[in-house]
Design an enzyme around this catalytic site. Structure first.
Site, mmCIF file in Angstrom:
data_model
loop_
_atom_site.group_PDB
_atom_site.id
_atom_site.type_symbol
_atom_site.label_atom_id
_atom_site.label_comp_id
_atom_site.label_asym_id
_atom_site.label_seq_id
_atom_site.Cartn_x
_atom_site.Cartn_y
_atom_site.Cartn_z
ATOM 1 N N HIS A 135 0.894 -1.154 0.163
ATOM 2 C CA HIS A 135 -0.012 -0.034 -0.036
ATOM 3 C C HIS A 135 0.789 1.368 -0.017
ATOM 4 O O HIS A 135 1.971 1.132 0.241
ATOM 5 C CB HIS A 135 -0.820 0.114 1.245
ATOM 6 C CG HIS A 135 -2.082 -0.885 1.142
ATOM 7 N ND1 HIS A 135 -2.263 -2.369 1.345
ATOM 8 C CD2 HIS A 135 -3.400 -0.630 0.431
ATOM 9 C CE1 HIS A 135 -3.120 -2.531 1.040
ATOM 10 N NE2 HIS A 135 -4.161 -1.647 0.650
ATOM 11 N N LYS A 139 -0.572 4.753 4.577
ATOM 12 C CA LYS A 139 -1.430 3.853 5.426
ATOM 13 C C LYS A 139 -0.731 3.295 6.709
ATOM 14 O O LYS A 139 0.528 3.066 6.662
ATOM 15 C CB LYS A 139 -1.709 2.657 4.417
ATOM 16 C CG LYS A 139 -2.573 1.567 5.250
ATOM 17 C CD LYS A 139 -2.875 0.646 4.428
ATOM 18 C CE LYS A 139 -4.049 -0.520 4.940
ATOM 19 N NZ LYS A 139 -5.232 0.276 5.410
#
Length: 237
Positions: A135, A139
Site C-alpha cells: 500500500h 497507510k
C-alpha cells in the site's frame, strides 16, 4: 439519498464525486477541523454517513453518528481488536454499521476466489501458502484490513494453518508481509508454493475509484438494511 461524509481526504473527495454523479445529495462533510458539525441538523438529516478516517478515530465517529440516528458505512481499519465486541453489541441493540476492509467489487470477487482455492488446497499439503500486501506510504496500519480478511479466510479452510502472523517462520502460521511505497492504492498477492510449482493469485487496484464506488453502493444498500452488514451481504458470491 442524503449522505454525510466523515473524513475528507482523497477517498472522501472521490466518494463525493461518485455519490453526486449517482444523484445523491451530500448534506454534511466532517473533517478534523469541524468536529462540532456532528451536532448539526444537516448531519442528523443524513440517511447514511460514509466514514473513512483513521484507526484511532473510527469507533468514536460511529458513536457520534449513531447518537444522531445516522447509519454508518465505514472502510476504516485497525479498530476491530479493541472495539469489535462493542460494535457487535451496538448493532444487536439497533444501530447499523456496514463495515468492509475493502469495498472494491474486484476484491469481493478476489475474496470468493481465495476461499474457493483454499478449500481445494486443504487437500494438497505439499503447498505452503504466504501472502503479501503493498500500500501507499500514508497507510498507518499493517497488515491491511483486506489482508487480514483474506488471511482469516485461508486459516479457516486450511487445517495445516493455525493462525496468521507477520515476520514468522513457523510452518503452522500463515505468513503475511506488508510493503509501504509510493502512492500504491493496494496490491494483495497469495502464493501457494511447492517443490513442483507455484500458484499465485493477485488483486492489483489501478486507483481508489473502485473502492469509492463500492462505498457508495454500500451506502445505497445500507439505507434499506439494518444491523452489522458486510460486503458478503451485498455481493452474494
Amino acid at each position: 439519498m442524503k449522505i454525510a461524509l466523515i473524513g475528507y481526504g482523497k477517498m472522501g473527495k472521490m466518494i463525493e464525486e461518485i455519490a453526486l454523479s449517482r444523484g445523491h445529495e451530500i448534506v454534511s462533510i466532517i473533517d478534523i477541523d469541524n468536529q462540532q458539525d456532528f451536532d448539526s441538523e444537516a448531519f442528523a438529516s443524513a440517511d447514511v454517513a460514509i466514514e473513512f478516517t483513521s484507526p484511532t478515530a473510527a469507533y468514536g465517529n460511529y458513536l457520534k453518528a449513531w447518537a444522531k440516528g445516522v447509519k454508518v458505512v465505514s472502510g476504516s481499519t485497525g479498530w476491530m481488536k479493541e472495539h469489535g465486541d462493542d460494535v457487535r453489541q451496538a448493532c444487536q441493540n439497533g444501530q447499523t454499521l456496514f463495515w468492509a476492509s475493502n469495498f472494491s467489487i474486484g476484491v469481493a470477487i478476489f475474496s470468493a476466489v481465495n476461499r474457493y482455492l483454499a478449500n481445494i488446497m486443504n487437500q494438497f499439503p505439499q503447498y505452503d501458502v504466504e501472502m503479501e500486501e503493498t500500500h501507499h506510504v500514508h497507510k498507518l496500519d499493517h497488515p491491511s484490513g483486506t489482508a487480514i480478511t483474506l488471511a482469516e479466510e485461508i486459516v479457516e479452510r486450511l487445517d495445516r494453518k493455525q493462525a496468521w502472523a507477520e515476520d514468522t517462520t513457523d510452518a503452522k502460521l500463515l505468513r503475511v508481509d506488508h510493503i509501504r511505497r509510493g502512492e500504491v492504492p493496494g496490491i494483495h498477492t497469495i502464493r501457494y508454493d511447492s517443490d513442483a510449482d507455484i500458484i499465485t493469485i493477485t488483486h492489483d487496484a489501478h486507483s481508489r475509484r473502485g473502492f469509492a464506488l463500492g462505498a457508495v453502493l454500500a451506502a445505497e444498500y445500507t439505507k434499506e438494511h439494518h444491523g452489522l452488514l458486510t460486503i458478503s451481504d451485498m455481493f452474494k458470491f
